[in-house]
Write a protein that holds these residues in place. Structure first.
Motif, PDB file in Angstrom:
ATOM      1  N   PRO A 553      -5.299  -4.178  12.947  1.00  0.00           N
ATOM      2  CA  PRO A 553      -5.104  -3.600  11.617  1.00  0.00           C
ATOM      3  C   PRO A 553      -5.681  -2.196  11.494  1.00  0.00           C
ATOM      4  N   ALA A 554      -4.982  -1.346  10.747  1.00  0.00           N
ATOM      5  CA  ALA A 554      -5.485  -0.002  10.424  1.00  0.00           C
ATOM      6  C   ALA A 554      -4.812   0.513   9.157  1.00  0.00           C
ATOM      7  N   PRO A 555      -4.864  -0.240   8.056  1.00  0.00           N
ATOM      8  CA  PRO A 555      -4.162   0.188   6.840  1.00  0.00           C
ATOM      9  C   PRO A 555      -4.756   1.437   6.204  1.00  0.00           C
ATOM     10  N   TRP A 556      -5.936   1.859   6.662  1.00  0.00           N
ATOM     11  CA  TRP A 556      -6.621   3.011   6.076  1.00  0.00           C
ATOM     12  C   TRP A 556      -6.155   4.355   6.633  1.00  0.00           C
ATOM     13  N   ILE A 557      -5.425   4.378   7.734  1.00  0.00           N
ATOM     14  CA  ILE A 557      -5.052   5.656   8.355  1.00  0.00           C
ATOM     15  C   ILE A 557      -4.100   6.424   7.436  1.00  0.00           C
ATOM     16  N   SER A 558      -4.467   7.655   7.109  1.00  0.00           N
ATOM     17  CA  SER A 558      -3.677   8.439   6.150  1.00  0.00           C
ATOM     18  C   SER A 558      -3.710   9.931   6.442  1.00  0.00           C
ATOM     19  N   ASP A 559      -4.241  10.337   7.609  1.00  0.00           N
ATOM     20  CA  ASP A 559      -4.456  11.761   7.847  1.00  0.00           C
ATOM     21  C   ASP A 559      -3.631  12.326   8.999  1.00  0.00           C
ATOM     22  N   LEU A 560      -2.613  11.600   9.446  1.00  0.00           N
ATOM     23  CA  LEU A 560      -1.781  12.099  10.534  1.00  0.00           C
ATOM     24  C   LEU A 560      -0.754  13.109  10.007  1.00  0.00           C
ATOM     25  N   ALA A 561      -0.212  13.922  10.922  1.00  0.00           N
ATOM     26  CA  ALA A 561       0.574  15.096  10.519  1.00  0.00           C
ATOM     27  C   ALA A 561       1.804  14.738   9.702  1.00  0.00           C
ATOM     28  N   ARG A 562       2.529  13.720  10.125  1.00  0.00           N
ATOM     29  CA  ARG A 562       3.734  13.326   9.401  1.00  0.00           C
ATOM     30  C   ARG A 562       3.422  12.150   8.495  1.00  0.00           C
ATOM     31  N   PRO A 563       3.860  12.187   7.247  1.00  0.00           N
ATOM     32  CA  PRO A 563       3.513  11.101   6.320  1.00  0.00           C
ATOM     33  C   PRO A 563       3.845   9.717   6.856  1.00  0.00           C
ATOM     34  N   GLU A 564       5.059   9.559   7.450  1.00  0.00           N
ATOM     35  CA  GLU A 564       5.499   8.228   7.857  1.00  0.00           C
ATOM     36  C   GLU A 564       4.843   7.750   9.139  1.00  0.00           C
ATOM     37  N   ASN A 566       1.649   7.314   9.071  1.00  0.00           N
ATOM     38  CA  ASN A 566       0.435   6.728   8.511  1.00  0.00           C
ATOM     39  C   ASN A 566       0.683   5.362   7.888  1.00  0.00           C
ATOM     40  N   PRO A 567      -0.112   4.357   8.236  1.00  0.00           N
ATOM     41  CA  PRO A 567       0.029   3.067   7.563  1.00  0.00           C
ATOM     42  C   PRO A 567      -0.092   3.149   6.040  1.00  0.00           C
ATOM     43  N   ALA A 568      -0.945   4.048   5.551  1.00  0.00           N
ATOM     44  CA  ALA A 568      -1.101   4.166   4.099  1.00  0.00           C
ATOM     45  C   ALA A 568       0.199   4.556   3.410  1.00  0.00           C
ATOM     46  N   TYR A 569       1.085   5.241   4.121  1.00  0.00           N
ATOM     47  CA  TYR A 569       2.400   5.629   3.584  1.00  0.00           C
ATOM     48  C   TYR A 569       3.204   4.402   3.185  1.00  0.00           C
ATOM     49  N   TYR A 570       3.002   3.276   3.902  1.00  0.00           N
ATOM     50  CA  TYR A 570       3.848   2.107   3.709  1.00  0.00           C
ATOM     51  C   TYR A 570       3.333   1.147   2.640  1.00  0.00           C
ATOM     52  N   HIS A 571       2.030   1.177   2.345  1.00  0.00           N
ATOM     53  CA  HIS A 571       1.531   0.236   1.326  1.00  0.00           C
ATOM     54  C   HIS A 571       1.213   0.916  -0.001  1.00  0.00           C
ATOM     55  N   LYS A 572       0.902   2.191   0.023  1.00  0.00           N
ATOM     56  CA  LYS A 572       0.680   3.001  -1.177  1.00  0.00           C
ATOM     57  C   LYS A 572      -0.285   2.348  -2.176  1.00  0.00           C
ATOM     58  N   ALA A 573      -1.321   1.696  -1.636  1.00  0.00           N
ATOM     59  CA  ALA A 573      -2.298   1.061  -2.512  1.00  0.00           C
ATOM     60  C   ALA A 573      -3.085   2.113  -3.286  1.00  0.00           C
ATOM     61  N   ASP A 574      -3.289   1.870  -4.570  1.00  0.00           N
ATOM     62  CA  ASP A 574      -4.110   2.735  -5.416  1.00  0.00           C
ATOM     63  C   ASP A 574      -4.817   1.862  -6.438  1.00  0.00           C
ATOM     64  N   ALA A 575      -5.512   2.468  -7.357  1.00  0.00           N
ATOM     65  CA  ALA A 575      -6.300   1.699  -8.312  1.00  0.00           C
ATOM     66  C   ALA A 575      -5.427   0.792  -9.181  1.00  0.00           C
ATOM     67  N   GLN A 576      -4.166   1.166  -9.345  1.00  0.00           N
ATOM     68  CA  GLN A 576      -3.284   0.386 -10.216  1.00  0.00           C
ATOM     69  C   GLN A 576      -2.631  -0.799  -9.503  1.00  0.00           C
ATOM     70  N   GLY A 577      -2.332  -0.632  -8.222  1.00  0.00           N
ATOM     71  CA  GLY A 577      -1.631  -1.709  -7.543  1.00  0.00           C
ATOM     72  C   GLY A 577      -1.290  -1.350  -6.108  1.00  0.00           C
ATOM     73  N   ILE A 578      -0.290  -2.026  -5.551  1.00  0.00           N
ATOM     74  CA  ILE A 578       0.043  -1.882  -4.146  1.00  0.00           C
ATOM     75  C   ILE A 578       1.537  -2.125  -3.956  1.00  0.00           C
ATOM     76  N   GLY A 579       2.112  -1.469  -2.960  1.00  0.00           N
ATOM     77  CA  GLY A 579       3.522  -1.671  -2.637  1.00  0.00           C
ATOM     78  C   GLY A 579       4.307  -0.379  -2.728  1.00  0.00           C
ATOM     79  N   PHE A 580       5.451  -0.350  -2.044  1.00  0.00           N
ATOM     80  CA  PHE A 580       6.305   0.833  -1.964  1.00  0.00           C
ATOM     81  C   PHE A 580       7.420   0.680  -2.995  1.00  0.00           C
ATOM     82  N   ASP A 581       7.481   1.575  -3.954  1.00  0.00           N
ATOM     83  CA  ASP A 581       8.513   1.516  -4.991  1.00  0.00           C
ATOM     84  C   ASP A 581       9.831   2.026  -4.415  1.00  0.00           C
ATOM     85  N   ARG A 582      10.741   1.115  -4.166  1.00  0.00           N
ATOM     86  CA  ARG A 582      12.055   1.495  -3.649  1.00  0.00           C
ATOM     87  C   ARG A 582      13.153   1.265  -4.690  1.00  0.00           C
ATOM     88  N   THR A 583      12.752   1.197  -5.957  1.00  0.00           N
ATOM     89  CA  THR A 583      13.713   1.105  -7.050  1.00  0.00           C
ATOM     90  C   THR A 583      14.120   2.509  -7.472  1.00  0.00           C
TER      91      THR A 583
END
Length: 723
Positions: A553-564, A566-583
């Motif tokens: 596991p490495a869901p915290w990685i968010s500092d690589l050159a291309r957004p995609e 980074n694991p953080a790109y895929y879960h988008k967890a923040d104080a409000q919630g978690i998940g990728f809005d594809r609507t």
């Protein structure tokens, strides 16, 4: 499921049996162990003789496979005859219990219809001839006979009744291929079973027995093609010395009905012959590929064709010259078409630009090209829109390109599912995708119907699996990884087969048909992939693995050159919630699915919960169907995954009396690794997401063993499968 598994545990320990003989896994599902009880006698009674009038290499292999398998399973070698001494069921007196292998060419006037079976299908029927019971295995070709012989052995090995047989079977997919990601230096990309089985250095002279055993295993489950080299191809694969090496393998595989294919590098004309361009519309480039195809076919007359990865992950392609994927594919297709060859053009276009949603890119590139590909081109599409995750929704291209044959690409090697040591049977994953409804032509437009051609009337069809095979003695890095290779082959032949029935076949052939073994082992297998989803990526999360090696596991990685990247790109967890809005409020990837399905996915209340966070950014306190909050449910999924692995350990330990020591010990050790790593996944993920959600663990859930910084500090510079 847990209750069912514990019942199996109790049943298994109540009765002891003599330990099986030592078995290192090399024989795969073809060791034809002698069953207990009266099954061996029943096999001998139904297979006292093998009558095989054919004389071709493939017909003789079919005969020999039956003799080998039946002798091993029954302890009695059947009598072998070509029918010339009055033993043919067409005349004279056949021996009771004879198996008769026949094609219309070898035995005109067969008492069975073979229409609809094509060149590879077979029929198996119980007959009475001259007062004697006979089992007829018939086909239109010797390759069909070979498939029928293996099917008969499968029946015998799994304890099926051999009386009153009336079976007809033909493959639903024309092409059923393994894709080897093997490199010329002997390494295997995303391979976890050691070095490549292709000894390029000593080919074409040295052709060891492992190559023939590889062909036997594949033919036994209906696989009819193999791409020898990595999709990240080197131009050297197309030079004369390497064509000769491929030809040597093709000669060995041909009697088993297996063709060879090659992955090609787009810039090969520049690298090998000094052309100034690889533009597919340049006549010099097209002429180069035509000449190269002619050269290959002179060495390998039944060469299958090319697999291409282009304009993806830094690989060159036609888009470098302002051309389309169709332009590139059609140029290659023209080169191989005179020889009957095909081109498989991968839709995995993970390109250099940064899309708003990586999951949308293949659809955006390929949907506009529907109907523009030549008739000997298949577009090869991964099962999901990102990259072989423990769970993804099916790829939106399935059902979206009605005028283009689409070929499924599954990954048999478990790049994201525990690699070589986790017991995660992939049959349920394959089945889940194949049964998914695209709604392309209304309800019932399943992915299986898209790829088998029945939905749109395509004749060129196929399924590819990224192989998990290596030089390890057990072929696939663990005994249970063999089941994924087996399941792929069986589903490529018939995509409607249930994953559980396939698992039962595999266990019966690999270990024992004894229900004290098949029951608990199949139960373990059937829940194992879902357990991995739970302890890795529950509720629709994806791509949370360590970058590069994809291990742990490495869901915290968010500092690589291309957004995609980074694991953080895929879960988008923040104080409000978690998940990728594809609507529509997010990337609108949902709009790439058929309107009827898109409507279901647009609402988190109607989205299947297993895909919830794939399509929606959901609040931590939102309620799941269970009534618990998303946060609590997420933690419970992680706990369920770990608990399932612990329960598999208990069940496997109870099976010691029934399993040979070598395979028992390997699996026992690997389950220990899986338990430890499942706990690591659970603890690291919870530690990270809790640092964002700021919510307490639900009652009864234990805190992670270490703090978040400890998990972040772990490094794996020499992880296998990532050269």
């Amino acid at each position: 499921m847990f209750a069912r598994l514990f019942c199996w545990t109790i049943a298994a320990v109540m009765t002891a049996a003599a330990p099986a003989m030592a078995e290192d896994g090399y024989a795969l599902w073809l060791h034809h162990a002698r069953p207990n009880g009266g099954s061996a006698e029943a096999i001998a009674r139904h297979a006292a003789a093998v009558m095989a009038p054919g004389s071709g290499a493939t017909a003789l292999i079919a005969r020999d496979e039956l003799v080998r398998g039946l002798t091993s399973a029954s302890g009695i070698a059947p009598v072998v005859t070509d029918g010339s001494q009055g033993a043919s069921p067409q005349g004279g007196s056949p021996q009771a219990g004879a198996i008769w292998l026949a094609t219309p060419a070898s035995a005109p006037g067969l008492p069975v219809k073979l229409d609809g079976l094509g060149d590879e299908g077979y029929a198996i029927r119980s007959l009475i001839r001259n007062g004697q019971p006979v089992t007829l295995i018939a086909a239109n070709s010797d390759i069909g006979l070979l498939h029928g012989a293996y099917a008969y052995l499968r029946l015998a090995d799994t304890g099926a009744s051999l009386d009153r047989l009336d079976i007809r079977s033909a493959p639903r997919m024309k092409l059923r291929l393994l894709n080897h990601w093997d490199n010329l230096d002997g390494t295997v990309e995303r391979g976890y079973a050691g070095q490549s089985i292709w000894d390029w250095w000593r080919l074409p002279d040295w052709k060891g027995p492992r190559y023939t055993d590889y062909a036997r295993a594949n033919a036994s489950i209906g696989i009819n093609g193999t791409v020898l080299n990595n999709v990240n191809a080197r131009s050297d694969s197309l030079t004369a010395p390497y064509i000769a090496k491929a030809a040597a393998l093709a000669d060995l595989f041909r009697p088993y009905g297996i063709k060879v294919y090659l992955s090609v590098k787009w810039t090969a004309p520049m690298e090998l012959s000094g052309l100034k361009s690889a533009d597919p519309l340049d006549p010099q480039v097209a002429a180069w590929w035509k000449a190269k195809a002619d050269e290959i076919y002179r060495a390998i007359p039944d060469f299958g064709g090319f697999l291409v990865k282009a304009n993806s992950e830094g690989q060159p392609g036609p888009q470098d010259y302002g051309r389309t994927h169709a332009d590139g594919a059609n140029m290659l297709a023209a080169a191989v078409k005179p020889h009957g060859g095909i081109v498989m053009w991968r839709a995995f276009v993970y390109a250099h630009d940064n899309p708003d949603d990586r999951a949308k890119q293949a659809y955006s590139d390929f949907k506009p090209l529907d109907g523009q590909f030549a008739d000997n081109v298949l577009v090869q599409v991964k099962n999901g829109p990102i990259d072989f995750q423990p769970r993804e929704p099916f790829h939106p291209l399935f059902g979206a390109m009605p005028r283009t044959p689409l070929m499924m690409e599954f990954q048999i090697t478990k790049e994201y599912l525990g690699q070589s040591t986790h017991l995660t049977y992939l049959g349920p994953l394959f089945e889940e995708v194949l049964k998914s409804d695209t709604f392309a032509r209304g309800k019932g437009s399943t992915v299986a119907r898209v790829i088998d051609g029945s939905l749109e009337g395509h004749k060129l069809t196929g399924m590819a699996g990224v192989a998990n095979i290596g030089a390890d003695r057990d072929w696939s890095g663990s005994i249970f990884n063999q089941a994924d290779w087996y399941a792929f082959g069986r589903l490529a032949w018939d995509p409607d087969l249930p994953a559980e029935a396939i698992a039962r076949e595999w266990v019966a052939q690999t270990f024992s048909p004894d229900p004290r073994v098949t029951g608990p082992v199949v139960a373990m297998m059937m829940g194992s992939r879902e357990a991995a989803v739970d302890y890795m990526t529950p509720l629709g999360l994806a791509h949370l693995m360590g970058t590069g090696h994809h291990y742990g596991p490495a869901p915290w990685i968010s500092d690589l050159a291309r957004p995609e990247w980074n694991p953080a790109y895929y879960h988008k967890a923040d104080a409000q919630g978690i998940g990728f809005d594809r609507t529509r409020t997010g990337s609108n990837a949902i709009g790439q699915y058929a309107p009827r399905l898109a409507k279901i996915l647009a609402d988190p209340r109607t989205t299947p919960e297993r895909d919830l966070l794939w399509f929606h950014h959901v609040g931590w306190d939102a309620k799941l169907k269970s009534g618990e909050t998303l946060w609590d449910g997420l933690v419970h999924h992680y706990d369920d995954g770990v608990a399932y692995v612990a329960n598999m350990q208990t069940i496997w330990d109870s099976l010691r009396p029934y399993i040979d020591s070598e395979r028992f010990t390997q699996t026992q050790v690997f389950l220990g690794i899986q338990r430890r790593e499942a706990q690591w996944w659970r603890d690291a993920s919870i530690a990270y997401f809790q640092s964002i959600a700021r919510r307490p663990l639900p009652p009864g859930a234990s805190a992670p063993e270490h703090d978040l910084d400890w998990y972040k500090a772990r490094r794996f510079p020499y992880a296998p499968g990532h050269p």
